[in-house]
Design a protein around this motif. Sequence first.
Motif, mmCIF file in Angstrom:
data_model
loop_
_atom_site.group_PDB
_atom_site.id
_atom_site.type_symbol
_atom_site.label_atom_id
_atom_site.label_comp_id
_atom_site.label_asym_id
_atom_site.label_seq_id
_atom_site.Cartn_x
_atom_site.Cartn_y
_atom_site.Cartn_z
ATOM 1 N N ALA A 157 0.926 -1.213 0.004
ATOM 2 C CA ALA A 157 0.046 -0.045 0.134
ATOM 3 C C ALA A 157 0.746 1.400 0.223
ATOM 4 N N THR A 183 -8.441 -7.533 3.540
ATOM 5 C CA THR A 183 -8.029 -6.063 2.738
ATOM 6 C C THR A 183 -7.345 -5.310 3.851
ATOM 7 N N ALA A 185 -6.097 -1.198 4.109
ATOM 8 C CA ALA A 185 -6.332 0.032 3.488
ATOM 9 C C ALA A 185 -5.619 1.162 4.319
ATOM 10 N N ARG A 188 -7.511 2.914 7.491
ATOM 11 C CA ARG A 188 -8.593 2.237 7.968
ATOM 12 C C ARG A 188 -8.219 1.255 9.037
#
Length: 319
Positions: A157, A183, A185, A188
């Motif tokens: 990321a 996942t 992010a 988050r």
Amino acid sequence: MSASSSAPGLFDCRDAYVRAVRELAEADPRIVAVVNDSVGSSKLGAFRERFPDRLINVGIAEQNMVGVGAGLANGGKIPFVSGAGCFLTARAMEQIKVDCAYSQANVKLCGISSGVAYGELGATHHSIEDVAWLRAIDKLTVIVPADPWQTAEAIKAAAAFDGPVYIKVSRMPVPELARADSTFAIGRAETLREGGDLAIIANGTLVHHALAAADALAAEGIAVRVVNIATVAPIDEAALAAAAATGAIVTAEEGLSRGGLGGAVAEYCARHAPVPMRMVGFPGFAPTGSAPWLMEHFGLNAAGIAGAARELLDAKAGR
């Protein structure tokens, strides 16, 4: 994923870090590594062999290392600047602030062997202030992954993110976390366990201890919400609001008990959702000792987190 030699089922996040960087470099010629005579401790030996022209060793010169990284970023490269967290952050703070954050250089700063991993080398080698220092710098993303999977995902990321990022890479063996949502992010949080009596917010090496503390408290009839906030800056305010809705929060981190994750959560709560809190972390300079001993001595484990939760709930109930 190979287990750490220290114990089966435990992993050194540096392995996930270097594997992710190498995979990125195979696909993107802009990926380079910059180190401060730390090829071995950063485990970048295989990267150097595979990409001999894409690893720059500046020697023991952290300010120069970050400056070189910023220059490479200005030239279109994506540099992963890798060194012991204690030296990368303390010695090169001005360069991180000015060359990276203020200039918005696309540099990925990787604090290796962070926390108290260098325990026997004493306070000079403990990297427990880094998050507190760095989250005060504007426009700098700060990530503290909890396990090998999250470390690798944070690296990927960061490479895709346009701007400076600091990633705290642990060498202290940790287990892979069980998670339903695979996942990651930036910015988050992930809720690993639901509960309405209290929230435990943790990151890095303390997350699996937070889950163990929640198990112990569940046996006493206390339902705990466990939140992994890997990204300290920018922080997930929706996750903080949900945690505050339980009425009490314990934070846990392998860092100072003030200024870092705990400080970030307290700042949000003071402004938006005042609730009683306890912060589990190091109170200040830690003595010389093995990393496991230091963690246990200062209560940075499941028992310490559960104890802080009980104390908080008792105080809230007026007991």
